[in-house]
Design a protein around this motif. Sequence first.
Motif, PDB file in Angstrom:
ATOM      1  N   THR A  49      -3.164 -16.443   4.136  1.00 61.29           N
ATOM      2  CA  THR A  49      -2.565 -16.022   2.866  1.00 61.29           C
ATOM      3  C   THR A  49      -3.330 -14.845   2.264  1.00 61.29           C
ATOM      4  OG1 THR A  49      -1.714 -18.234   2.440  1.00 61.29           O
ATOM      5  CG2 THR A  49      -1.960 -16.789   0.534  1.00 61.29           C
ATOM      6  N   ALA A  50      -4.644 -14.960   2.218  1.00 63.71           N
ATOM      7  CA  ALA A  50      -5.463 -13.888   1.635  1.00 63.71           C
ATOM      8  C   ALA A  50      -5.366 -12.610   2.466  1.00 63.71           C
ATOM      9  CB  ALA A  50      -6.915 -14.347   1.531  1.00 63.71           C
ATOM     10  N   TYR A  51      -5.365 -12.738   3.791  1.00 68.64           N
ATOM     11  CA  TYR A  51      -5.282 -11.575   4.682  1.00 68.64           C
ATOM     12  C   TYR A  51      -3.925 -10.886   4.526  1.00 68.64           C
ATOM     13  CZ  TYR A  51      -5.393  -8.907   9.102  1.00 68.64           C
ATOM     14  OH  TYR A  51      -5.349  -7.926  10.052  1.00 68.64           O
ATOM     15  N   ARG A  52      -2.856 -11.666   4.499  1.00 66.99           N
ATOM     16  CA  ARG A  52      -1.520 -11.077   4.320  1.00 66.99           C
ATOM     17  C   ARG A  52      -1.402 -10.374   2.980  1.00 66.99           C
ATOM     18  NH1 ARG A  52       1.060 -16.292   6.756  1.00 66.99           N
ATOM     19  NH2 ARG A  52       1.166 -15.689   8.933  1.00 66.99           N
ATOM     20  N   GLN A  53      -1.957 -10.983   1.933  1.00 65.24           N
ATOM     21  CA  GLN A  53      -1.913 -10.368   0.612  1.00 65.24           C
ATOM     22  C   GLN A  53      -2.681  -9.050   0.602  1.00 65.24           C
ATOM     23  OE1 GLN A  53      -3.492 -12.807  -2.535  1.00 65.24           O
ATOM     24  NE2 GLN A  53      -2.893 -11.376  -4.130  1.00 65.24           N
ATOM     25  N   ALA A  54      -3.838  -9.018   1.234  1.00 69.90           N
ATOM     26  CA  ALA A  54      -4.638  -7.793   1.289  1.00 69.90           C
ATOM     27  C   ALA A  54      -3.906  -6.698   2.067  1.00 69.90           C
ATOM     28  CB  ALA A  54      -6.000  -8.076   1.923  1.00 69.90           C
ATOM     29  N   ARG A  55      -3.286  -7.076   3.187  1.00 69.64           N
ATOM     30  CA  ARG A  55      -2.514  -6.094   3.979  1.00 69.64           C
ATOM     31  C   ARG A  55      -1.341  -5.561   3.179  1.00 69.64           C
ATOM     32  NH1 ARG A  55      -1.568  -9.250   9.423  1.00 69.64           N
ATOM     33  NH2 ARG A  55       0.409  -9.360   8.364  1.00 69.64           N
ATOM     34  N   ARG A  56      -0.648  -6.465   2.475  1.00 70.93           N
ATOM     35  CA  ARG A  56       0.488  -6.063   1.657  1.00 70.93           C
ATOM     36  C   ARG A  56       0.056  -5.074   0.577  1.00 70.93           C
ATOM     37  NH1 ARG A  56       1.795 -10.812  -0.190  1.00 70.93           N
ATOM     38  NH2 ARG A  56       2.775 -11.375   1.770  1.00 70.93           N
ATOM     39  N   GLN A  57      -1.046  -5.372  -0.092  1.00 71.63           N
ATOM     40  CA  GLN A  57      -1.549  -4.472  -1.137  1.00 71.63           C
ATOM     41  C   GLN A  57      -1.914  -3.113  -0.567  1.00 71.63           C
ATOM     42  OE1 GLN A  57      -4.748  -6.787  -2.795  1.00 71.63           O
ATOM     43  NE2 GLN A  57      -3.436  -7.727  -4.334  1.00 71.63           N
ATOM     44  N   LEU A  58      -2.520  -3.103   0.610  1.00 70.36           N
ATOM     45  CA  LEU A  58      -2.902  -1.853   1.251  1.00 70.36           C
ATOM     46  C   LEU A  58      -1.668  -1.016   1.578  1.00 70.36           C
ATOM     47  CD1 LEU A  58      -5.316  -0.214   2.372  1.00 70.36           C
ATOM     48  CD2 LEU A  58      -4.920  -1.367   4.541  1.00 70.36           C
ATOM     49  N   VAL A  59      -0.653  -1.654   2.130  1.00 70.60           N
ATOM     50  CA  VAL A  59       0.582  -0.942   2.481  1.00 70.60           C
ATOM     51  C   VAL A  59       1.280  -0.434   1.230  1.00 70.60           C
ATOM     52  CG1 VAL A  59       2.894  -1.228   3.469  1.00 70.60           C
ATOM     53  CG2 VAL A  59       0.899  -2.123   4.676  1.00 70.60           C
ATOM     54  N   GLU A  60       1.368  -1.271   0.205  1.00 71.13           N
ATOM     55  CA  GLU A  60       2.010  -0.853  -1.038  1.00 71.13           C
ATOM     56  C   GLU A  60       1.292   0.335  -1.663  1.00 71.13           C
ATOM     57  OE1 GLU A  60       2.229  -4.386  -3.420  1.00 71.13           O
ATOM     58  OE2 GLU A  60       3.909  -5.184  -2.251  1.00 71.13           O
ATOM     59  N   CYS A  61      -0.026   0.319  -1.607  1.00 73.08           N
ATOM     60  CA  CYS A  61      -0.811   1.431  -2.142  1.00 73.08           C
ATOM     61  C   CYS A  61      -0.558   2.698  -1.338  1.00 73.08           C
ATOM     62  CB  CYS A  61      -2.293   1.072  -2.131  1.00 73.08           C
ATOM     63  SG  CYS A  61      -3.361   2.352  -2.802  1.00 73.08           S
ATOM     64  N   ALA A  62      -0.532   2.567  -0.023  1.00 74.71           N
ATOM     65  CA  ALA A  62      -0.279   3.730   0.838  1.00 74.71           C
ATOM     66  C   ALA A  62       1.106   4.298   0.589  1.00 74.71           C
ATOM     67  CB  ALA A  62      -0.449   3.346   2.306  1.00 74.71           C
ATOM     68  N   ILE A  63       2.096   3.438   0.448  1.00 70.30           N
ATOM     69  CA  ILE A  63       3.461   3.901   0.186  1.00 70.30           C
ATOM     70  C   ILE A  63       3.532   4.577  -1.168  1.00 70.30           C
ATOM     71  CG2 ILE A  63       5.813   3.109  -0.302  1.00 70.30           C
ATOM     72  CD1 ILE A  63       5.347   0.958   1.877  1.00 70.30           C
ATOM     73  N   SER A  64       2.899   3.979  -2.147  1.00 68.93           N
ATOM     74  CA  SER A  64       2.907   4.543  -3.495  1.00 68.93           C
ATOM     75  C   SER A  64       2.263   5.924  -3.522  1.00 68.93           C
ATOM     76  CB  SER A  64       2.176   3.606  -4.454  1.00 68.93           C
ATOM     77  OG  SER A  64       2.074   4.173  -5.731  1.00 68.93           O
ATOM     78  N   GLN A  65       1.125   6.071  -2.862  1.00 74.42           N
ATOM     79  CA  GLN A  65       0.455   7.369  -2.820  1.00 74.42           C
ATOM     80  C   GLN A  65       1.293   8.384  -2.068  1.00 74.42           C
ATOM     81  OE1 GLN A  65      -3.479   6.709  -1.256  1.00 74.42           O
ATOM     82  NE2 GLN A  65      -4.239   5.886  -3.179  1.00 74.42           N
ATOM     83  N   ASN A  66       1.911   7.968  -0.977  1.00 79.54           N
ATOM     84  CA  ASN A  66       2.751   8.868  -0.198  1.00 79.54           C
ATOM     85  C   ASN A  66       3.935   9.331  -1.033  1.00 79.54           C
ATOM     86  OD1 ASN A  66       3.549  10.287   2.146  1.00 79.54           O
ATOM     87  ND2 ASN A  66       4.982   8.655   2.661  1.00 79.54           N
ATOM     88  N   ASP A  67       4.579   8.408  -1.748  1.00 87.01           N
ATOM     89  CA  ASP A  67       5.707   8.774  -2.594  1.00 87.01           C
ATOM     90  C   ASP A  67       5.271   9.730  -3.691  1.00 87.01           C
ATOM     91  OD1 ASP A  67       7.436   7.236  -1.119  1.00 87.01           O
ATOM     92  OD2 ASP A  67       7.475   5.557  -2.524  1.00 87.01           O
ATOM     93  N   CYS A  68       4.118   9.466  -4.284  1.00 84.82           N
ATOM     94  CA  CYS A  68       3.627  10.344  -5.350  1.00 84.82           C
ATOM     95  C   CYS A  68       3.355  11.747  -4.826  1.00 84.82           C
ATOM     96  CB  CYS A  68       2.338   9.775  -5.938  1.00 84.82           C
ATOM     97  SG  CYS A  68       2.584   8.292  -6.920  1.00 84.82           S
TER      98      CYS A  68
END
Length: 75
Positions: A49-68
């Motif tokens: 659960t913790a690993y999946r959450q960390a991966r999800r946050q990392l991907v969301e951050c990368a997508i957000s930065q890319n979109d910005c």
Amino acid sequence: MSAPRKLGRKQEALIASLLTEATHAAAAAQAGVSEATVQRWLHLPEFQTAYRQARRQLVECAISQNDCHSGTLNG
């Protein structure tokens, strides 16, 4: 229902290493645990659960930065 068990310091270090290293072996070495420990922890529900959450946050951050940076966000 019992409360979820909090991850230990080494488990948190391993999650960070799994996010940055190319292999489980490299992540194990970086976190200071054995490869057998990596495999064992990857089967623990609270670790998964913790690993999946960390991966999800990392991907969301990368997508957000890319979109910005690409100007695709409407803001």
